[in-house]
Design a protein around this motif. Sequence first.
Motif, mmCIF file in Angstrom:
data_model
loop_
_atom_site.group_PDB
_atom_site.id
_atom_site.type_symbol
_atom_site.label_atom_id
_atom_site.label_comp_id
_atom_site.label_asym_id
_atom_site.label_seq_id
_atom_site.Cartn_x
_atom_site.Cartn_y
_atom_site.Cartn_z
ATOM 1 N N TYR A 65 0.861 -1.241 0.033
ATOM 2 C CA TYR A 65 0.071 -0.039 -0.048
ATOM 3 C C TYR A 65 0.860 1.540 0.103
ATOM 4 O O TYR A 65 0.411 2.135 -0.577
ATOM 5 C CB TYR A 65 -0.811 -0.082 1.141
ATOM 6 C CG TYR A 65 -1.979 -1.086 1.039
ATOM 7 C CD1 TYR A 65 -2.752 -0.878 0.159
ATOM 8 C CD2 TYR A 65 -1.965 -2.024 1.993
ATOM 9 C CE1 TYR A 65 -4.035 -2.273 -0.001
ATOM 10 C CE2 TYR A 65 -2.753 -3.221 1.744
ATOM 11 C CZ TYR A 65 -3.783 -3.257 0.866
ATOM 12 O OH TYR A 65 -4.771 -4.331 0.760
ATOM 13 N N ASP A 66 1.956 1.287 0.661
ATOM 14 C CA ASP A 66 2.941 2.257 0.798
ATOM 15 C C ASP A 66 3.437 2.393 -0.762
ATOM 16 O O ASP A 66 3.601 3.717 -1.288
ATOM 17 C CB ASP A 66 4.101 2.240 1.673
ATOM 18 C CG ASP A 66 3.384 2.058 3.004
ATOM 19 O OD1 ASP A 66 2.525 2.799 3.431
ATOM 20 O OD2 ASP A 66 3.983 1.573 3.952
ATOM 21 N N TYR A 68 2.421 1.545 -3.631
ATOM 22 C CA TYR A 68 1.308 1.741 -4.709
ATOM 23 C C TYR A 68 1.059 3.310 -4.521
ATOM 24 O O TYR A 68 0.582 3.997 -5.647
ATOM 25 C CB TYR A 68 0.152 1.000 -4.264
ATOM 26 C CG TYR A 68 -1.009 1.273 -5.245
ATOM 27 C CD1 TYR A 68 -1.016 0.807 -6.597
ATOM 28 C CD2 TYR A 68 -2.187 2.076 -4.856
ATOM 29 C CE1 TYR A 68 -1.976 1.034 -7.379
ATOM 30 C CE2 TYR A 68 -3.238 2.186 -5.739
ATOM 31 C CZ TYR A 68 -3.168 1.564 -7.206
ATOM 32 O OH TYR A 68 -4.212 1.960 -7.992
ATOM 33 N N SER A 69 0.797 3.748 -3.392
ATOM 34 C CA SER A 69 0.459 5.310 -3.113
ATOM 35 C C SER A 69 1.658 5.969 -3.691
ATOM 36 O O SER A 69 1.646 7.110 -3.986
ATOM 37 C CB SER A 69 -0.061 5.585 -1.671
ATOM 38 O OG SER A 69 1.166 5.396 -0.898
ATOM 39 N N ASP A 70 2.876 5.509 -3.208
ATOM 40 C CA ASP A 70 4.146 6.231 -3.753
ATOM 41 C C ASP A 70 4.238 6.512 -5.168
ATOM 42 O O ASP A 70 4.465 7.503 -5.810
ATOM 43 C CB ASP A 70 5.511 5.911 -3.029
ATOM 44 C CG ASP A 70 6.084 6.683 -2.608
ATOM 45 O OD1 ASP A 70 6.320 7.941 -3.041
ATOM 46 O OD2 ASP A 70 7.476 6.389 -2.381
ATOM 47 N N LYS A 72 1.848 6.165 -7.440
ATOM 48 C CA LYS A 72 0.782 6.695 -8.157
ATOM 49 C C LYS A 72 0.677 8.193 -8.066
ATOM 50 O O LYS A 72 0.364 8.933 -8.888
ATOM 51 C CB LYS A 72 -0.413 6.312 -7.100
ATOM 52 C CG LYS A 72 -1.726 6.420 -7.738
ATOM 53 C CD LYS A 72 -2.123 5.449 -8.655
ATOM 54 C CE LYS A 72 -3.793 5.549 -9.061
ATOM 55 N NZ LYS A 72 -3.987 5.475 -10.317
ATOM 56 N N THR A 73 1.640 8.648 -7.108
ATOM 57 C CA THR A 73 1.996 10.203 -7.258
ATOM 58 C C THR A 73 3.080 10.482 -8.095
ATOM 59 O O THR A 73 3.401 11.703 -8.221
ATOM 60 C CB THR A 73 2.383 10.687 -5.631
ATOM 61 O OG1 THR A 73 3.513 9.958 -5.289
ATOM 62 C CG2 THR A 73 1.069 10.522 -4.619
#
Length: 140
Positions: A65-66, A68-70, A72-73
Amino acid sequence: MPRIIGVGAIVIMLLLIFTGNMILVLPLLFLIVLLSTPLQISFALRIKKWEKRLRNRNITEDEFYDLYSDLKTMWWVPNHLKYWGRLKKIYSSALYSRELTLDQKRHLYEVLDELSLQGIPYPQDRKNQHRPADVKYDVF
């Protein structure tokens, strides 16, 4: 969002060139380079951090999750072979992880595909990769 900004900057530059305001083109170009350099360094450092963190091991679900969010930005990947290779190592650690679901692997594939990472396989279900049990093999 990043593509809109890039297209907008190109449109503004073309409008300035065609309207005869050539004096404003060079400062605008300098401003774009000045703003994109810290972003490029930031993206490169994030990729390097994740590659070091996942070296020689598979990713866990909490880390996914970390990651993926990283990713994604990120707007783009620095155009250097080592960063593309690092992203492939990150993807392979996620692809071969037994803790991640198939949907999570596919979401990560989509993010990396948006970043234009080439040469990565699409995640498939493991049921398709096993040899069928009912096939008899002829032994001379």
